[in-house]
Design a protein around this motif. Structure first.
Motif, PDB file in Angstrom:
ATOM      1  N   VAL A 599       0.795  -1.218   0.000  1.00  0.00           N
ATOM      2  CA  VAL A 599       0.000   0.000   0.000  1.00  0.00           C
ATOM      3  C   VAL A 599       0.830   1.271   0.000  1.00  0.00           C
ATOM      4  CG1 VAL A 599      -0.206   0.270   2.507  1.00  0.00           C
ATOM      5  CG2 VAL A 599      -2.111   0.942   1.052  1.00  0.00           C
ATOM      6  N   ASN A 600       2.143   1.168   0.217  1.00  0.00           N
ATOM      7  CA  ASN A 600       2.947   2.353   0.513  1.00  0.00           C
ATOM      8  C   ASN A 600       3.515   2.989  -0.743  1.00  0.00           C
ATOM      9  OD1 ASN A 600       4.576   4.257   1.883  1.00  0.00           O
ATOM     10  ND2 ASN A 600       4.769   2.852   3.590  1.00  0.00           N
ATOM     11  N   ASN A 601       2.710   3.782  -1.430  1.00  0.00           N
ATOM     12  CA  ASN A 601       3.177   4.388  -2.676  1.00  0.00           C
ATOM     13  C   ASN A 601       4.133   5.552  -2.450  1.00  0.00           C
ATOM     14  OD1 ASN A 601       1.200   6.067  -1.625  1.00  0.00           O
ATOM     15  ND2 ASN A 601       0.356   6.609  -3.618  1.00  0.00           N
ATOM     16  N   VAL A 602       4.323   5.961  -1.201  1.00  0.00           N
ATOM     17  CA  VAL A 602       5.295   7.020  -0.917  1.00  0.00           C
ATOM     18  C   VAL A 602       6.708   6.532  -1.214  1.00  0.00           C
ATOM     19  CG1 VAL A 602       6.301   8.430   0.908  1.00  0.00           C
ATOM     20  CG2 VAL A 602       3.821   8.179   0.758  1.00  0.00           C
ATOM     21  N   ALA A 603       6.999   5.298  -0.776  1.00  0.00           N
ATOM     22  CA  ALA A 603       8.342   4.733  -0.990  1.00  0.00           C
ATOM     23  C   ALA A 603       8.370   4.047  -2.349  1.00  0.00           C
ATOM     24  CB  ALA A 603       8.676   3.754   0.121  1.00  0.00           C
ATOM     25  N   ILE A 604       8.400   4.831  -3.402  1.00  0.00           N
ATOM     26  CA  ILE A 604       8.268   4.268  -4.744  1.00  0.00           C
ATOM     27  C   ILE A 604       9.433   3.356  -5.102  1.00  0.00           C
ATOM     28  CG2 ILE A 604       9.372   6.237  -5.906  1.00  0.00           C
ATOM     29  CD1 ILE A 604       7.200   5.834  -8.126  1.00  0.00           C
ATOM     30  N   LEU A 605      10.646   3.676  -4.634  1.00  0.00           N
ATOM     31  CA  LEU A 605      11.813   2.841  -4.917  1.00  0.00           C
ATOM     32  C   LEU A 605      11.879   1.630  -4.004  1.00  0.00           C
ATOM     33  CD1 LEU A 605      14.645   5.540  -5.114  1.00  0.00           C
ATOM     34  CD2 LEU A 605      13.097   4.788  -6.933  1.00  0.00           C
ATOM     35  N   GLY A 606      11.159   1.674  -2.894  1.00  0.00           N
ATOM     36  CA  GLY A 606      11.306   0.710  -1.818  1.00  0.00           C
ATOM     37  C   GLY A 606      11.834   1.425  -0.593  1.00  0.00           C
ATOM     38  N   SER A 608      14.021   2.480   2.609  1.00  0.00           N
ATOM     39  CA  SER A 608      15.439   2.567   2.999  1.00  0.00           C
ATOM     40  C   SER A 608      16.368   2.365   1.810  1.00  0.00           C
ATOM     41  CB  SER A 608      15.754   1.515   4.087  1.00  0.00           C
ATOM     42  OG  SER A 608      14.867   1.607   5.155  1.00  0.00           O
ATOM     43  N   HIS A 609      16.038   2.966   0.686  1.00  0.00           N
ATOM     44  CA  HIS A 609      16.885   2.754  -0.496  1.00  0.00           C
ATOM     45  C   HIS A 609      18.244   3.418  -0.281  1.00  0.00           C
ATOM     46  CE1 HIS A 609      18.352   2.493  -4.563  1.00  0.00           C
ATOM     47  NE2 HIS A 609      17.350   1.664  -4.831  1.00  0.00           N
ATOM     48  N   PRO A 610      19.339   2.679  -0.494  1.00  0.00           N
ATOM     49  CA  PRO A 610      20.676   3.232  -0.238  1.00  0.00           C
ATOM     50  C   PRO A 610      20.979   4.496  -1.025  1.00  0.00           C
ATOM     51  CG  PRO A 610      20.788   0.858  -0.540  1.00  0.00           C
ATOM     52  CD  PRO A 610      19.388   1.267  -0.899  1.00  0.00           C
ATOM     53  N   ALA A 611      20.454   4.591  -2.244  1.00  0.00           N
ATOM     54  CA  ALA A 611      20.749   5.769  -3.052  1.00  0.00           C
ATOM     55  C   ALA A 611      20.189   7.030  -2.404  1.00  0.00           C
ATOM     56  CB  ALA A 611      20.180   5.603  -4.463  1.00  0.00           C
ATOM     57  N   VAL A 612      18.970   6.947  -1.895  1.00  0.00           N
ATOM     58  CA  VAL A 612      18.370   8.096  -1.227  1.00  0.00           C
ATOM     59  C   VAL A 612      19.072   8.356   0.100  1.00  0.00           C
ATOM     60  CG1 VAL A 612      16.240   9.034  -0.248  1.00  0.00           C
ATOM     61  CG2 VAL A 612      16.147   7.692  -2.351  1.00  0.00           C
ATOM     62  N   GLU A 613      19.330   7.291   0.849  1.00  0.00           N
ATOM     63  CA  GLU A 613      20.000   7.442   2.140  1.00  0.00           C
ATOM     64  C   GLU A 613      21.347   8.138   1.973  1.00  0.00           C
ATOM     65  OE1 GLU A 613      22.251   4.787   5.541  1.00  0.00           O
ATOM     66  OE2 GLU A 613      21.464   3.838   3.743  1.00  0.00           O
ATOM     67  N   GLN A 614      22.120   7.688   0.999  1.00  0.00           N
ATOM     68  CA  GLN A 614      23.454   8.273   0.813  1.00  0.00           C
ATOM     69  C   GLN A 614      23.375   9.721   0.353  1.00  0.00           C
ATOM     70  OE1 GLN A 614      25.274   5.460  -1.860  1.00  0.00           O
ATOM     71  NE2 GLN A 614      25.029   3.780  -0.381  1.00  0.00           N
ATOM     72  N   ALA A 615      22.450   9.998  -0.580  1.00  0.00           N
ATOM     73  CA  ALA A 615      22.315  11.360  -1.081  1.00  0.00           C
ATOM     74  C   ALA A 615      21.873  12.319   0.028  1.00  0.00           C
ATOM     75  CB  ALA A 615      21.318  11.392  -2.236  1.00  0.00           C
ATOM     76  N   ALA A 863      15.138  13.739  -4.513  1.00  0.00           N
ATOM     77  CA  ALA A 863      14.349  13.630  -5.739  1.00  0.00           C
ATOM     78  C   ALA A 863      15.211  13.229  -6.929  1.00  0.00           C
ATOM     79  CB  ALA A 863      13.652  14.958  -6.011  1.00  0.00           C
ATOM     80  N   LEU A 864      16.427  13.737  -6.999  1.00  0.00           N
ATOM     81  CA  LEU A 864      17.351  13.331  -8.075  1.00  0.00           C
ATOM     82  C   LEU A 864      17.711  11.851  -7.939  1.00  0.00           C
ATOM     83  CD1 LEU A 864      19.654  16.480  -8.184  1.00  0.00           C
ATOM     84  CD2 LEU A 864      18.300  15.577 -10.103  1.00  0.00           C
ATOM     85  N   ALA A 865      17.948  11.412  -6.707  1.00  0.00           N
ATOM     86  CA  ALA A 865      18.281  10.000  -6.504  1.00  0.00           C
ATOM     87  C   ALA A 865      17.120   9.110  -6.925  1.00  0.00           C
ATOM     88  CB  ALA A 865      18.617   9.758  -5.028  1.00  0.00           C
ATOM     89  N   VAL A 866      15.893   9.569  -6.697  1.00  0.00           N
ATOM     90  CA  VAL A 866      14.733   8.793  -7.123  1.00  0.00           C
ATOM     91  C   VAL A 866      14.710   8.651  -8.637  1.00  0.00           C
ATOM     92  CG1 VAL A 866      12.212   8.816  -7.290  1.00  0.00           C
ATOM     93  CG2 VAL A 866      13.332   9.324  -5.104  1.00  0.00           C
ATOM     94  N   LEU A 867      14.886   9.749  -9.343  1.00  0.00           N
ATOM     95  CA  LEU A 867      14.858   9.682 -10.801  1.00  0.00           C
ATOM     96  C   LEU A 867      15.988   8.814 -11.343  1.00  0.00           C
ATOM     97  CD1 LEU A 867      13.951  13.388 -11.677  1.00  0.00           C
ATOM     98  CD2 LEU A 867      12.473  11.372 -11.814  1.00  0.00           C
ATOM     99  N   ASP A 868      17.163   8.934 -10.747  1.00  0.00           N
ATOM    100  CA  ASP A 868      18.286   8.103 -11.184  1.00  0.00           C
ATOM    101  C   ASP A 868      17.974   6.625 -10.988  1.00  0.00           C
ATOM    102  OD1 ASP A 868      19.808  10.307 -11.887  1.00  0.00           O
ATOM    103  OD2 ASP A 868      20.903  10.368  -9.987  1.00  0.00           O
ATOM    104  N   GLU A 871      15.503   4.879 -13.256  1.00  0.00           N
ATOM    105  CA  GLU A 871      16.099   4.541 -14.549  1.00  0.00           C
ATOM    106  C   GLU A 871      17.069   3.372 -14.440  1.00  0.00           C
ATOM    107  OE1 GLU A 871      18.770   6.715 -18.048  1.00  0.00           O
ATOM    108  OE2 GLU A 871      17.823   7.895 -16.464  1.00  0.00           O
ATOM    109  N   THR A 872      18.002   3.448 -13.494  1.00  0.00           N
ATOM    110  CA  THR A 872      19.039   2.414 -13.419  1.00  0.00           C
ATOM    111  C   THR A 872      18.477   1.053 -13.017  1.00  0.00           C
ATOM    112  OG1 THR A 872      19.558   3.041 -11.137  1.00  0.00           O
ATOM    113  CG2 THR A 872      20.848   4.083 -12.891  1.00  0.00           C
ATOM    114  N   GLU A 873      17.461   1.039 -12.159  1.00  0.00           N
ATOM    115  CA  GLU A 873      16.890  -0.235 -11.729  1.00  0.00           C
ATOM    116  C   GLU A 873      15.682  -0.641 -12.568  1.00  0.00           C
ATOM    117  OE1 GLU A 873      16.187  -0.297  -7.518  1.00  0.00           O
ATOM    118  OE2 GLU A 873      18.281   0.114  -7.033  1.00  0.00           O
ATOM    119  N   GLN A 874      15.364   0.150 -13.604  1.00  0.00           N
ATOM    120  CA  GLN A 874      14.293  -0.161 -14.551  1.00  0.00           C
ATOM    121  C   GLN A 874      12.972  -0.480 -13.815  1.00  0.00           C
ATOM    122  OE1 GLN A 874      16.009  -3.330 -16.963  1.00  0.00           O
ATOM    123  NE2 GLN A 874      16.937  -1.831 -18.332  1.00  0.00           N
TER     124      GLN A 874
END
Length: 980
Positions: A599-606, A608-615, A863-868, A871-874
């Protein structure tokens, strides 16, 4: 054991009247006729009668039962009928001679005959899964019946009966010879003897009273409530009623209802206890006696069923009962009696939820340690909980990964694991520790921490039990050198630490558990409902360090929340689990239980995504400030958004939330057109601010929404192709024609239209796709009257639809303004409004625009990490492929379950609409909520949506994999099949 066993050689052959004989009996004795159907019975014979004046049960009693016992039954039913009881019970019907009991002869035998009224409804035996509320209602019914019979007396109540729990051991002794399996027979005798020994100690403290004594699932009748759950409200078959221990009825119910879920007999019993205790409070001795009674009752049922099946090989009811009884026995026999008793005390709030601790490490330090203190002066106490900062995302996904991660946290291989800690674990089940670990290299000498007596040594389990200070320590993971029966002084060796098995998720360690009984063998980890935690103790004082974890009490936290947060700020679930961690498309509660997040559409990538965490982490170390400062991330994100949209949409406003984005969009169209009036789709939701609430008419969010709109807000018919007025292939044209006519009427009235706002996919309705061509026609009609078109992509954009990145693409339109949020920052507050430069310029005439944290450095890099990552994880392609598979499987459920009306949406924005009738489309709202509660039990998080709250909204993170999609559908299929 009685000197003369009253059940030895006691055989009860059921009556076997033919249907024709029974019909003639009904006619001659009761002057009634009608269709008759045999009903199952263990030792009697019953027929359901559909007579012109009502439904009845014709009862032909086994001649082994006395006439005075039957008279007592009739008197009890009449007693209940004359009192104001809040449940239903049958009433005896007199025969043509005015008698309540008659007789008939058949095949050389004489039988007593009665007729009683039939209680409409379904016996609980007709239902598979029974929810906690149903189990509690069952216990409550048993208690209310016992209360109603408190002042009832009759000579037939004081009798020796096979089903009286007081005589269970006599029944077993008399009938156990019918059990052919020798090992099973010995087990039944042993455990029944153990139960009788416990009951002998308590019998003087157990209250006596008149009880039904057979409140089983076949004798408790239920009415299905609005949620589809069977709620017990009727009690039939008073054949076993007598004066005995009041608590017996709880044991009878527990044994019977265990057949509905063989995996959780203790939880079932605890819920029945809760219901009974609320109506008829149990005493401590009664709770102490309950589990022995459960075991004794189950044993008596098993041996009795074996005898009856042997006596009557053609009695299908006896054969089914035998199979069920042995399944029940198998589920009960391995449960710790102390753990069960502790859990039942806890169910009545008589004891704390976690066992009392020993003296703390600081107040009573050990004289010695299990290992030489010089090896590591101050080894770390590890945090391996769900909230641990030490375990990196994914490091616990397999046993090998977790073992390596823990080993990396140890100081020279030494450290401690905590007691009463809910842990992340590869299995994803609740995993609360019942002891503490001492991590050390294999071969390390293990010493006695205090003077101990070696109670036992189990070489197979690499464990030993030690007695110290009237307590027992169970230590596991060592090769013992001390022998059973010996005394070992503090500091002297017990053995050497062994290597953990290669399959273990923990490095080499000693497990230390403090148990309440030397024979107890608690599992390393358990579910809190298992009953183990109240009977284990904190081992800190023996280890020499404080190793108890803080207790994460979800219920107490909910009380704190309710005391300080506004009650309108809702939460999911009646008793929500405490969720403190997420990873990809999973969420974890503080006991380590893993849930599939659908149900959690806020976490679109999943999560605790490392890309967002690191950014975000890097940016927080550099700068986070308001958006009036000049920095690159804001610009870079805006450029990326523009590149993803049609060429005309070239100007960006950055905000924090979806409500804020839609608020800005409404202001933009009003500024650009100079008009005030707005048009919205009926039953849609666009936000909680004043302006967005005005264009939101979802009654689920605001029951009075449609009735109190200001005069400048106009709504068009909801273009719902399943529930709306138009449903065929031409639905798009017909809905659009209505909207176009309404726009013309508004223009004729002199109402200038500023704009039209709609979700390109009808999100609040549950992901309903708009009919083909609808937005194309409505957008053009809006523009024809001078208005602008807003696409609310807050929920449906960013690749969620799979085939399309933006929802408006699915409709083949280009909006004038696009709004987005929720998924934009994967949980970091950032949203955007994108429009044309001309529309944006109109805003300048009203002054400058400013959103303090909209597009902040942290929000922008997230937001940039999300867009990246999209794309990278298709992930858009994953939404397409997994979503297609998921929708196909969900649609298959429509062929199996009438409750599933249809499946809406595409990609990973789906909705499962539940209806009570596929013709009338009556919403199954109560059922939807109850189904979500049941799915939570099965490890699935999903919630209802739509105006009627009857659609399961399915909008998980886009990383959802096929296995988890199947897990969700399989769980939903199971719930729809077995009940909720």
């Amino acid at each position: 054991m009685a000197l003369e066993n009253p059940f030895a050689g006691h055989e009860l052959l059921s009556p076997t009247l033919s249907g024709e004989t029974a019909a003639q009996l009904l006619h001659d004795r009761y002057a009634r006729s009608g269709p008759m159907k045999p009903l199952g019975s263990h030792q009697d014979q019953n027929f359901l009668v559909d007579a012109p004046d009502g439904r009845f049960v014709l009862k032909i009693s086994n001649p082994g039962f006395t006439r005075v016992g039957l008279e007592a039954q009739n008197a009890a039913m009449l007693h209940l009928a004359s009192n104001s009881i809040d449940f239903r019970a049958p009433i005896p019907v007199p025969d043509v001679d005015g008698q309540l009991i008659g007789q008939t002869d058949d095949q050389g035998r004489t039988f007593d005959v009665r007729l009683v009224t039939f209680i409409d409804g379904n016996p609980l035996s007709d239902f598979d899964y029974l929810a906690p509320v149903v189990l509690q209602a069952h216990g409550s019914l048993a208690a209310r019946a016992a209360r109603a019979l408190t002042d009832f007396n009759h000579p037939g109540l004081d009798r020796v009966l096979q089903w009286d729990c007081r005589h269970a051991s006599d029944v077993v002794a008399a009938l156990v010879g019918h059990v052919q399996d020798v090992a099973l027979r010995d087990e039944v005798v042993r455990l029944t003897g153990q139960a009788q020994s416990e009951l002998d100690k308590l019998s003087g403290e157990l209250r006596m009273g008149v009880i039904h004594a057979d409140v089983t699932d076949v004798n408790v009748v239920a009415t299905v409530d609005s949620s589809g759950r069977p709620i017990p409200d009727g009690l039939i078959d008073f054949g076993d009623m007598l004066r005995t221990w009041i608590v017996s009825d709880v044991a009878v119910a527990a044994v019977s209802l265990t057949a509905h879920d063989f995996d959780r007999p203790l939880e079932i019993t605890a819920e029945i206890v809760r219901g009974f205790h609320r109506e008829y409070p149990l005493t401590d001795p009664e709770i102490d006696a309950l589990w022995p009674l459960v075991v004794a009752r189950a044993a008596a049922c098993c041996v009795s069923s074996e005898q009856q099946a042997m006596l009557e090989p053609d009695n299908y009811y006896a054969e089914e009962s035998r199979d069920s009884d042995w399944h029940i026995w198998a589920s009960l026999r391995s449960i710790s009696w102390k753990a069960a008793t502790a859990a039942l005390h806890e169910a009545t709030a008589a004891q704390p939820s976690v066992g009392a601790t020993t003296a703390s490490a600081s107040s009573q330090p050990s004289r010695q340690s299990f290992i030489d203190q010089t090896v590591s002066a101050d080894p770390p106490v590890l945090d391996l909980s769900v909230q641990s900062d030490s375990l990196t995302p994914g490091s616990w996904q397999t046993a090998g990964e977790l073992r390596r991660a823990i080993a990396g946290l140890l100081d020279s291989g030494h450290g401690f694991g905590r007691f009463n800690e809910g842990r992340l674990n590869p299995a994803g089940v609740s995993a609360v520790t019942t002891g503490a670990e001492i991590f050390a290299p294999a071969g390390t000498t293990i010493n006695a921490p205090v003077d101990v007596h070696v109670v036992s040594v189990d070489a197979d389990d690499d464990a030993m039990v030690l007695g110290a200070f009237d307590q027992w320590l169970r230590v596991s993971g060592l090769r013992a050198t001390a022998a059973a029966g010996t005394q070992v002084q503090a500091g002297q060796p017990l053995g050497a630490l062994m290597s953990s098995p290669s399959s273990s998720s923990l490095p080499d360690h000693l497990l230390v558990q403090v148990v309440s009984d030397p024979d107890e063998c608690p599992p390393r980890v358990c579910d809190r409902a298992s009953g183990w935690l109240p009977v284990v103790r904190d081992p800190s004082s023996f280890i020499g360090f404080q190793v108890a974890a803080p207790s994460p009490d979800a219920a107490r936290l909910l009380d704190r929340r309710d005391s300080v947060l506004a009650t309108t700020q809702e939460h999911y679930y009646v008793q929500p689990p405490r969720i403190e961690r997420g990873w990809r498309h999973h969420l974890f509660d503080t006991d380590g239980r893993r849930y599939v997040d659908m149900v959690n559409n806020v976490a679109i990538l999943g999560h605790s995504h490392p890309a967002v965490e690191q950014a975000v982490g890097r940016q927080l170390r550099l700068l986070n400030t308001n958006s009036r400062f000049h920095y690159e991330a804001m610009v870079a994100f805006s450029e990326r958004l523009v590149d993803l949209l049609p060429e005309s949409l070239d100007t960006v406003f950055l905000v924090s939330t979806g409500s804020e984005a839609n608020e800005v969009a409404l202001r933009l169209v009003r500024a650009a057109t100079g008009a005030k009036d707005l048009v919205a789709v009926r039953s849609a939701y666009h936000g909680w601010t004043t302006a967005t609430d005005e264009v939101s008419t979802s009654i689920a969010d605001n029951p009075g929404a449609a009735a109190d709109r200001p005069e400048w807000i106009h709504t068009v018919e909801s273009p719902h192709t399943y529930r709306g007025r138009f449903r065929g292939a031409d639905a798009g044209d017909r809905y659009a024609d209505e909207a176009k006519q309404q726009l013309k009427d508004l223009q004729a009235k002199g109402r200038a239209i500023a704009g039209f706002i709609a979700e390109p996919v009808y999100g609040n309705a549950g992901g309903v796709l708009l009919p083909h061509g609808y937005l194309q026609q409505v957008y053009q009609a809006v523009r024809d009257v001078g208005g602008l078109c807003i696409a609310d992509e807050v929920q449906v954009g960013y690749g969620r639809l799979g085939e399309y990145f933006w929802g408006f693409e699915q409709q083949g339109v280009i909006p004038d303004v696009v709004t987005m949020a929720k998924c934009t920052g994967n949980g970091v507050p950032v949203g955007a409004v994108v429009t044309t430069s001309a529309i944006a310029a109109a805003m300048e005439e009203q002054g400058s625009f400013f959103s303090s944290m909209g597009g902040s450095p942290v929000g922008a890099v997230a937001a940039l990490a999300v867009l990246d990552t999209l794309e990278t994880e298709q992930l858009q392609a994953n939404a397409r492929d997994v979503g297609s598979h998921l929708k196909k499987r969900l649609l298959e459920l429509t062929d199996k379950h009438p409750l599933v009306g249809t499946v809406h949406g595409m990609g990973l924005y789906l909705g499962v609409e539940l209806v009570r009738d596929r013709e009338t489309l009556e919403p199954a709202a109560d059922e939807a909520l109850a189904i979500c509660e049941r799915l939570l039990d099965l490890g699935i998080i999903v919630q209802p949506t739509s105006d009627h709250m009857n659609v399961l909204k399915v909008k998980p993170p886009l990383c959802l994999d096929l296995a988890s999609a199947d897990q969700f559908v399989d769980a939903l299929d199971r719930v729809l099949t077995a009940g909720w």
